[in-house]
Write an enzyme that holds these catalytic residues in place. Sequence first.
Site, PDB file in Angstrom:
ATOM      1  N   SER A 181       0.857  -1.193   0.000  1.00 50.27           N
ATOM      2  CA  SER A 181       0.000   0.000   0.000  1.00 50.27           C
ATOM      3  C   SER A 181       0.890   1.240   0.000  1.00 50.27           C
ATOM      4  CB  SER A 181      -0.961   0.001   1.195  1.00 50.27           C
ATOM      5  OG  SER A 181      -0.261  -0.163   2.398  1.00 50.27           O
ATOM      6  N   HIS A 199      -7.473   8.884   5.545  1.00 53.00           N
ATOM      7  CA  HIS A 199      -7.187   8.897   6.984  1.00 53.00           C
ATOM      8  C   HIS A 199      -8.243   9.799   7.633  1.00 53.00           C
ATOM      9  CE1 HIS A 199      -2.613   7.883   6.620  1.00 53.00           C
ATOM     10  NE2 HIS A 199      -3.326   7.251   5.715  1.00 53.00           N
ATOM     11  N   ALA A 241      -7.399   7.587  19.818  1.00 53.77           N
ATOM     12  CA  ALA A 241      -7.909   6.993  18.573  1.00 53.77           C
ATOM     13  C   ALA A 241      -8.901   5.868  18.856  1.00 53.77           C
ATOM     14  CB  ALA A 241      -6.730   6.480  17.742  1.00 53.77           C
ATOM     15  N   TYR A 299       3.157   1.517  16.867  1.00 53.77           N
ATOM     16  CA  TYR A 299       4.475   2.143  17.099  1.00 53.77           C
ATOM     17  C   TYR A 299       5.473   1.123  17.640  1.00 53.77           C
ATOM     18  CZ  TYR A 299       1.645   6.242  16.444  1.00 53.77           C
ATOM     19  OH  TYR A 299       0.786   7.162  15.898  1.00 53.77           O
ATOM     20  N   GLN A 327       4.286   3.185  12.402  1.00 51.27           N
ATOM     21  CA  GLN A 327       5.202   4.309  12.196  1.00 51.27           C
ATOM     22  C   GLN A 327       6.453   3.725  11.517  1.00 51.27           C
ATOM     23  OE1 GLN A 327       6.014   7.186  11.441  1.00 51.27           O
ATOM     24  NE2 GLN A 327       5.246   8.188  13.307  1.00 51.27           N
ATOM     25  N   GLU A 339       1.093   5.576   0.691  1.00 48.41           N
ATOM     26  CA  GLU A 339       0.463   6.722   1.371  1.00 48.41           C
ATOM     27  C   GLU A 339       0.809   8.020   0.643  1.00 48.41           C
ATOM     28  OE1 GLU A 339       0.390   6.640   5.663  1.00 48.41           O
ATOM     29  OE2 GLU A 339       0.991   8.748   5.700  1.00 48.41           O
ATOM     30  N   ALA A 375      -4.345  18.047  10.552  1.00 47.52           N
ATOM     31  CA  ALA A 375      -4.817  18.298  11.919  1.00 47.52           C
ATOM     32  C   ALA A 375      -6.038  19.199  11.902  1.00 47.52           C
ATOM     33  CB  ALA A 375      -3.699  18.951  12.728  1.00 47.52           C
ATOM     34  N   HIS A 405       5.111   5.072  20.965  1.00 51.91           N
ATOM     35  CA  HIS A 405       4.667   6.436  20.630  1.00 51.91           C
ATOM     36  C   HIS A 405       5.454   7.419  21.502  1.00 51.91           C
ATOM     37  CE1 HIS A 405       1.936   9.962  20.793  1.00 51.91           C
ATOM     38  NE2 HIS A 405       1.727   9.637  19.537  1.00 51.91           N
ATOM     39  N   PHE A 424      12.478  15.136  11.342  1.00 54.01           N
ATOM     40  CA  PHE A 424      11.136  14.569  11.475  1.00 54.01           C
ATOM     41  C   PHE A 424      11.152  13.392  12.457  1.00 54.01           C
ATOM     42  CE2 PHE A 424       7.494  12.076   9.690  1.00 54.01           C
ATOM     43  CZ  PHE A 424       6.522  12.961  10.123  1.00 54.01           C
ATOM     44  N   HIS A 450       3.785  -0.890   3.733  1.00 55.56           N
ATOM     45  CA  HIS A 450       3.058   0.364   3.476  1.00 55.56           C
ATOM     46  C   HIS A 450       4.111   1.455   3.278  1.00 55.56           C
ATOM     47  CE1 HIS A 450      -0.242   3.340   3.967  1.00 55.56           C
ATOM     48  NE2 HIS A 450       0.642   4.052   4.649  1.00 55.56           N
ATOM     49  N   ARG A 501      -5.591   9.487  16.117  1.00 53.10           N
ATOM     50  CA  ARG A 501      -5.898  10.584  17.027  1.00 53.10           C
ATOM     51  C   ARG A 501      -5.483  11.912  16.407  1.00 53.10           C
ATOM     52  NH1 ARG A 501      -2.201  11.826  22.130  1.00 53.10           N
ATOM     53  NH2 ARG A 501      -0.983  12.628  20.377  1.00 53.10           N
ATOM     54  N   GLY A 502      -4.299  11.933  15.770  1.00 52.09           N
ATOM     55  CA  GLY A 502      -3.744  13.187  15.257  1.00 52.09           C
ATOM     56  C   GLY A 502      -3.034  13.944  16.364  1.00 52.09           C
ATOM     57  N   ASP A 503      -2.434  15.069  16.010  1.00 54.13           N
ATOM     58  CA  ASP A 503      -1.725  15.910  16.992  1.00 54.13           C
ATOM     59  C   ASP A 503      -2.251  17.319  16.868  1.00 54.13           C
ATOM     60  OD1 ASP A 503       0.206  14.040  18.101  1.00 54.13           O
ATOM     61  OD2 ASP A 503       1.014  13.994  16.068  1.00 54.13           O
TER      62      ASP A 503
HETATM   63  P1  FAD Z   1      -3.510   6.944  20.004  1.00 55.42           P
HETATM   64  O1  FAD Z   1      -3.621   5.529  19.609  1.00 55.42           O
HETATM   65  O2  FAD Z   1      -4.700   7.584  20.640  1.00 55.42           O
HETATM   66  O3  FAD Z   1      -2.239   7.061  20.980  1.00 55.42           O
HETATM   67  C1  FAD Z   1      -1.683   8.336  21.304  1.00 55.42           C
HETATM   68  C2  FAD Z   1      -0.981   8.255  22.662  1.00 55.42           C
HETATM   69  O4  FAD Z   1      -1.972   8.106  23.674  1.00 55.42           O
HETATM   70  C3  FAD Z   1      -0.038   7.054  22.831  1.00 55.42           C
HETATM   71  O5  FAD Z   1       1.064   7.464  23.588  1.00 55.42           O
HETATM   72  C4  FAD Z   1      -0.875   6.047  23.594  1.00 55.42           C
HETATM   73  O6  FAD Z   1      -0.075   5.156  24.374  1.00 55.42           O
HETATM   74  C5  FAD Z   1      -1.700   6.967  24.478  1.00 55.42           C
HETATM   75  N1  FAD Z   1      -2.994   6.408  24.871  1.00 55.42           N
HETATM   76  C6  FAD Z   1      -3.878   5.752  24.101  1.00 55.42           C
HETATM   77  N2  FAD Z   1      -4.964   5.400  24.791  1.00 55.42           N
HETATM   78  C7  FAD Z   1      -4.774   5.849  26.068  1.00 55.42           C
HETATM   79  C8  FAD Z   1      -5.527   5.811  27.274  1.00 55.42           C
HETATM   80  N3  FAD Z   1      -6.734   5.233  27.313  1.00 55.42           N
HETATM   81  N4  FAD Z   1      -5.018   6.397  28.365  1.00 55.42           N
HETATM   82  C9  FAD Z   1      -3.802   7.004  28.344  1.00 55.42           C
HETATM   83  N5  FAD Z   1      -3.021   7.059  27.240  1.00 55.42           N
HETATM   84  C10 FAD Z   1      -3.510   6.511  26.101  1.00 55.42           C
HETATM   85  N6  FAD Z   1      -1.537  12.264  11.907  1.00 55.42           N
HETATM   86  C11 FAD Z   1      -2.410  13.099  11.290  1.00 55.42           C
HETATM   87  O7  FAD Z   1      -2.687  14.201  11.809  1.00 55.42           O
HETATM   88  N7  FAD Z   1      -2.972  12.787  10.086  1.00 55.42           N
HETATM   89  C12 FAD Z   1      -2.733  11.610   9.465  1.00 55.42           C
HETATM   90  O8  FAD Z   1      -3.259  11.365   8.381  1.00 55.42           O
HETATM   91  C13 FAD Z   1      -1.833  10.685  10.089  1.00 55.42           C
HETATM   92  N8  FAD Z   1      -1.567   9.471   9.547  1.00 55.42           N
HETATM   93  C14 FAD Z   1      -0.784   8.571  10.204  1.00 55.42           C
HETATM   94  C15 FAD Z   1      -0.593   7.294   9.674  1.00 55.42           C
HETATM   95  C16 FAD Z   1       0.192   6.348  10.330  1.00 55.42           C
HETATM   96  C17 FAD Z   1       0.337   4.983   9.739  1.00 55.42           C
HETATM   97  C18 FAD Z   1       0.844   6.705  11.550  1.00 55.42           C
HETATM   98  C19 FAD Z   1       1.720   5.708  12.251  1.00 55.42           C
HETATM   99  C20 FAD Z   1       0.673   7.967  12.097  1.00 55.42           C
HETATM  100  C21 FAD Z   1      -0.146   8.910  11.444  1.00 55.42           C
HETATM  101  N9  FAD Z   1      -0.384  10.186  11.974  1.00 55.42           N
HETATM  102  C22 FAD Z   1      -1.244  11.057  11.340  1.00 55.42           C
HETATM  103  C23 FAD Z   1       0.272  10.614  13.214  1.00 55.42           C
HETATM  104  C24 FAD Z   1      -0.591  10.326  14.469  1.00 55.42           C
HETATM  105  O9  FAD Z   1      -1.762  11.087  14.438  1.00 55.42           O
HETATM  106  C25 FAD Z   1       0.253  10.691  15.691  1.00 55.42           C
HETATM  107  O10 FAD Z   1       1.304   9.765  15.843  1.00 55.42           O
HETATM  108  C26 FAD Z   1      -0.510  10.874  17.003  1.00 55.42           C
HETATM  109  O11 FAD Z   1       0.386  11.447  17.959  1.00 55.42           O
HETATM  110  C27 FAD Z   1      -1.034   9.597  17.626  1.00 55.42           C
HETATM  111  O12 FAD Z   1      -2.062   9.077  16.910  1.00 55.42           O
HETATM  112  P2  FAD Z   1      -2.642   7.602  17.281  1.00 55.42           P
HETATM  113  O13 FAD Z   1      -3.798   7.397  16.409  1.00 55.42           O
HETATM  114  O14 FAD Z   1      -1.565   6.613  17.265  1.00 55.42           O
HETATM  115  O15 FAD Z   1      -3.121   7.890  18.778  1.00 55.42           O
END
Ligand code: FAD
Length: 284
Positions: free
Chosen positions: A10, A71, A117, A139, A170, A12, A46, A143, A210, A260, A101-103
């Site tokens: 795949s 996404h 997320a 990750y 990642q 991206e 974001a 993460h 990065f 990917h 989740r995004g940042d």
């Molecule tokens: P989560 O899975 O929610 O995790 C984030 C953090 O929260 C982690 O440290 C986790 O351990 C912690 N956590 C989770 N659940 C809990 C809980 N219940 N209590 C306490 N802590 C918790 N970003 C964008 O903005 N747009 C994109 O299109 C995009 N595409 C991506 C594609 C891939 C394949 C990857 C790997 C990353 C992408 N990102 C994107 C970046 C991503 O949004 C960031 O890495 C973000 O910081 C975390 O997203 P996540 O979905 O992994 O979050």
Amino acid sequence: MNTRTLSGLSFEFFPPKSDEGVEKLNVTRRKLALLNPDFCSVTFGAGGSTRQGTLDTVLAIRKDGLRGAPHLSSVGATKKQIREIIDVYRDYDIHHIVVLRGDMPSGTGDSGNFHYASELVAYIREISGDWFHIDVAAYPEAHPQSHSYDLDVRHFKTKIDAGANSAITQYFFNADAYFHFIDRCAAIGANVPIVPGIMPIFNFSRLQRFSEMCGAEIPRWLALQMESYSDDAASIRAFGLDVITALCERLLAGGAPGLHFYTMNRASLTTEICHRLQGKRTTR
Ligand code: FAD
């Protein structure tokens, strides 16, 4: 020369910001389509900043006869906004999304309805049942905000328990990190396909910056070798191709369910790596 089929590929892309970028991506996509990917995903800016661009790019992918997966990130979003986007995707008969989740941009608070997320995955299942195949992020090197490795793996599992079907990692440069992560996930029952995210080396100094932000470790030997090439672009390209091809070989040999590629909207390095993996020569 014997050639081998690469399955589970795949690619991206990010939504281009200009007409020129759209044209460039059209050319890139048509070149990469020759590698027969399972799907192409499109990032989501974001706070929904690329909402229309993400959809437009997915629709352009589909016009080429490929499967497009937008996404969708939750940070700052309300349930109402997410439902609107999900309804649009369903209207367009989109069946695959990558949920994140995004940042939040620094300095802005999180005013949305979702903190993680896993909550967005659960909400999408609640409002759309099994309509979507849902990918989530993983990750292998943890993460950057995680408090402990095992906790991060457990948080990953909450996304699977909430209804995710598979995951994309990642990027990383150390295959052992991936295999260790797969083992830890299996040990706690997070048994979905976890596809390694592969970053071809386009520009090493940019990659270093990065990687610091997203928590991807660049091995010392790799950094030192790259630095020794200084401005010698040909050597940087050749070494980067060797390193990433060897990483992919090892991942596939160890059972990775696919690859990917973070293409950065460019075709050349991804194509060359895939051709090497297939045992083909690239004509440039
Ligand atoms: P989560 O899975 O929610 O995790 C984030 C953090 O929260 C982690 O440290 C986790 O351990 C912690 N956590 C989770 N659940 C809990 C809980 N219940 N209590 C306490 N802590 C918790 N970003 C964008 O903005 N747009 C994109 O299109 C995009 N595409 C991506 C594609 C891939 C394949 C990857 C790997 C990353 C992408 N990102 C994107 C970046 C991503 O949004 C960031 O890495 C973000 O910081 C975390 O997203 P996540 O979905 O992994 O979050």
